[in-house]
Design a protein around this motif. Structure first.
Motif, PDB file in Angstrom:
ATOM      1  N   PHE A 116       0.753  -1.112   0.034  1.00  0.00           N
ATOM      2  CA  PHE A 116       0.034  -0.025  -0.003  1.00  0.00           C
ATOM      3  C   PHE A 116       0.714   1.153   0.039  1.00  0.00           C
ATOM      4  CE2 PHE A 116      -2.516  -3.204   2.041  1.00  0.00           C
ATOM      5  CZ  PHE A 116      -3.719  -3.069   1.262  1.00  0.00           C
ATOM      6  N   HIS A 117       0.377   2.194  -0.753  1.00  0.00           N
ATOM      7  CA  HIS A 117       1.099   3.620  -0.958  1.00  0.00           C
ATOM      8  C   HIS A 117       0.072   4.657  -0.445  1.00  0.00           C
ATOM      9  CE1 HIS A 117       4.908   1.525  -2.291  1.00  0.00           C
ATOM     10  NE2 HIS A 117       3.880   0.915  -3.141  1.00  0.00           N
ATOM     11  N   GLU A 118       0.441   5.620   0.210  1.00  0.00           N
ATOM     12  CA  GLU A 118      -0.426   6.827   0.774  1.00  0.00           C
ATOM     13  C   GLU A 118       0.175   8.163   0.224  1.00  0.00           C
ATOM     14  OE1 GLU A 118      -1.747   6.318   4.475  1.00  0.00           O
ATOM     15  OE2 GLU A 118      -2.642   4.252   4.166  1.00  0.00           O
ATOM     16  N   TYR A 119      -0.630   8.707  -0.351  1.00  0.00           N
ATOM     17  CA  TYR A 119      -0.259  10.156  -0.783  1.00  0.00           C
ATOM     18  C   TYR A 119      -1.007  11.139  -0.420  1.00  0.00           C
ATOM     19  CZ  TYR A 119       2.250   6.988  -3.987  1.00  0.00           C
ATOM     20  OH  TYR A 119       3.045   5.931  -4.610  1.00  0.00           O
ATOM     21  N   PRO A 120      -0.279  12.496  -0.187  1.00  0.00           N
ATOM     22  CA  PRO A 120      -1.172  13.492   0.362  1.00  0.00           C
ATOM     23  C   PRO A 120      -2.037  14.136  -0.836  1.00  0.00           C
ATOM     24  CG  PRO A 120       0.996  14.392  -0.120  1.00  0.00           C
ATOM     25  CD  PRO A 120       1.108  12.651  -0.477  1.00  0.00           C
ATOM     26  N   THR A 121      -3.166  14.640  -0.550  1.00  0.00           N
ATOM     27  CA  THR A 121      -4.049  15.710  -1.531  1.00  0.00           C
ATOM     28  C   THR A 121      -3.912  17.010  -0.837  1.00  0.00           C
ATOM     29  OG1 THR A 121      -6.076  14.694  -0.303  1.00  0.00           O
ATOM     30  CG2 THR A 121      -5.438  13.581  -2.344  1.00  0.00           C
ATOM     31  N   ASP A 122      -4.018  17.851  -1.887  1.00  0.00           N
ATOM     32  CA  ASP A 122      -4.240  19.177  -1.380  1.00  0.00           C
ATOM     33  C   ASP A 122      -5.488  19.978  -1.835  1.00  0.00           C
ATOM     34  OD1 ASP A 122      -3.829  19.595  -3.915  1.00  0.00           O
ATOM     35  OD2 ASP A 122      -2.117  21.127  -3.981  1.00  0.00           O
ATOM     36  N   THR A 123      -6.205  19.172  -2.656  1.00  0.00           N
ATOM     37  CA  THR A 123      -7.625  19.610  -3.053  1.00  0.00           C
ATOM     38  C   THR A 123      -8.667  18.566  -2.772  1.00  0.00           C
ATOM     39  OG1 THR A 123      -6.679  20.511  -5.007  1.00  0.00           O
ATOM     40  CG2 THR A 123      -9.052  20.190  -5.099  1.00  0.00           C
ATOM     41  N   TYR A 124      -9.976  19.145  -2.157  1.00  0.00           N
ATOM     42  CA  TYR A 124     -11.155  18.270  -1.776  1.00  0.00           C
ATOM     43  C   TYR A 124     -12.359  19.035  -2.446  1.00  0.00           C
ATOM     44  CZ  TYR A 124     -11.335  21.177   2.219  1.00  0.00           C
ATOM     45  OH  TYR A 124     -11.559  22.399   3.217  1.00  0.00           O
ATOM     46  N   TYR A 125     -13.251  18.350  -2.400  1.00  0.00           N
ATOM     47  CA  TYR A 125     -14.370  18.828  -3.117  1.00  0.00           C
ATOM     48  C   TYR A 125     -15.723  18.811  -2.256  1.00  0.00           C
ATOM     49  CZ  TYR A 125     -11.812  18.299  -7.381  1.00  0.00           C
ATOM     50  OH  TYR A 125     -10.852  18.308  -8.340  1.00  0.00           O
ATOM     51  N   ILE A 126     -16.421  20.117  -2.102  1.00  0.00           N
ATOM     52  CA  ILE A 126     -17.850  20.025  -1.542  1.00  0.00           C
ATOM     53  C   ILE A 126     -18.652  20.496  -2.486  1.00  0.00           C
ATOM     54  CG2 ILE A 126     -18.850  21.454   0.339  1.00  0.00           C
ATOM     55  CD1 ILE A 126     -16.234  21.588   1.792  1.00  0.00           C
ATOM     56  N   SER A 127     -19.824  19.823  -2.639  1.00  0.00           N
ATOM     57  CA  SER A 127     -20.803  20.134  -3.658  1.00  0.00           C
ATOM     58  C   SER A 127     -20.216  20.183  -4.860  1.00  0.00           C
ATOM     59  CB  SER A 127     -21.595  21.147  -3.191  1.00  0.00           C
ATOM     60  OG  SER A 127     -22.010  21.036  -1.929  1.00  0.00           O
ATOM     61  N   SER A 128     -20.267  21.018  -5.479  1.00  0.00           N
ATOM     62  CA  SER A 128     -19.567  21.258  -6.962  1.00  0.00           C
ATOM     63  C   SER A 128     -18.632  22.146  -6.959  1.00  0.00           C
ATOM     64  CB  SER A 128     -20.777  21.619  -7.964  1.00  0.00           C
ATOM     65  OG  SER A 128     -21.310  23.042  -7.748  1.00  0.00           O
ATOM     66  N   HIS A 129     -18.306  22.644  -5.892  1.00  0.00           N
ATOM     67  CA  HIS A 129     -17.086  23.655  -5.715  1.00  0.00           C
ATOM     68  C   HIS A 129     -15.744  22.776  -5.165  1.00  0.00           C
ATOM     69  CE1 HIS A 129     -20.134  26.580  -6.032  1.00  0.00           C
ATOM     70  NE2 HIS A 129     -20.835  26.197  -4.960  1.00  0.00           N
ATOM     71  N   SER A 130     -14.659  23.307  -5.893  1.00  0.00           N
ATOM     72  CA  SER A 130     -13.270  22.792  -5.556  1.00  0.00           C
ATOM     73  C   SER A 130     -12.632  23.757  -4.620  1.00  0.00           C
ATOM     74  CB  SER A 130     -12.415  22.631  -6.911  1.00  0.00           C
ATOM     75  OG  SER A 130     -11.323  22.249  -6.512  1.00  0.00           O
ATOM     76  N   TRP A 131     -12.136  23.307  -3.587  1.00  0.00           N
ATOM     77  CA  TRP A 131     -11.420  24.295  -2.590  1.00  0.00           C
ATOM     78  C   TRP A 131      -9.927  23.670  -2.413  1.00  0.00           C
ATOM     79  CZ3 TRP A 131     -14.527  28.091  -0.621  1.00  0.00           C
ATOM     80  CH2 TRP A 131     -15.835  27.827  -0.834  1.00  0.00           C
ATOM     81  N   ARG A 132      -9.199  24.780  -2.147  1.00  0.00           N
ATOM     82  CA  ARG A 132      -7.813  24.445  -1.876  1.00  0.00           C
ATOM     83  C   ARG A 132      -7.674  24.014  -0.424  1.00  0.00           C
ATOM     84  NH1 ARG A 132      -4.927  22.205  -5.331  1.00  0.00           N
ATOM     85  NH2 ARG A 132      -3.847  23.321  -6.916  1.00  0.00           N
TER      86      ARG A 132
END
Length: 134
Positions: A116-132
């Motif tokens: 298994f490998h895990e990577y960070p994310t810096d973007t997530y989604y709420i409804s239809s809006h992308s947030w940093r």
């Protein structure tokens, strides 16, 4: 439209099976419904078609699988888990990427040990809006 062409059950080497959300632990693989494969979280023996997260009920993978399902290891997402090994017959790849918590990848080595490998994310989604995130 591409997502509509993807099978709901994907069989991989080493008896791994990939589904989106989960399975009904009492039914063989080919008897699983599309709704179960796409939305299953808990398992209520009194209402086996219910797929939501039911307070007080065990998760589907906390039940022993029927004999036919026991030959597989089910790889799934749809429900966030800190660690991938949630049961002897189930692996969660959902680490919470949609909320910026990183994502998990499983490399299946047909001649050796899976990792298994895990990577960070810096973007997530709420409804239809992308947030940093950070």
């Amino acid at each position: 439209s591409w997502f509509r062409t993807i099978p709901h059950i994907i069989k991989l080497p080493k008896r791994y099976v990939v589904v989106h959300a989960g399975v009904d632990p009492t039914k063989p693989l080919l008897e699983q419904t599309k709704r179960t494969l796409m939305y299953r979280r808990s398992y209520d023996p009194q209402d086996p078609e219910e797929t939501s997260d039911i307070p007080g009920y065990l998760k589907w993978y906390e039940h022993e699988p029927c004999k036919e399902l026991a030959q597989y290891k089910i790889i799934f997402g749809h429900a966030i888990h800190e660690h991938p090994d949630v049961a002897h017959w189930a692996i969660s790849l959902d680490k919470g990427a949609v909320y910026g918590r990183g994502y998990r990848v499983m490399l299946i080595d047909t001649n050796g040990e899976d990792t298994f490998h895990e990577y960070p994310t810096d973007t997530y989604y709420i409804s239809s809006h992308s947030w940093r995130n950070g």
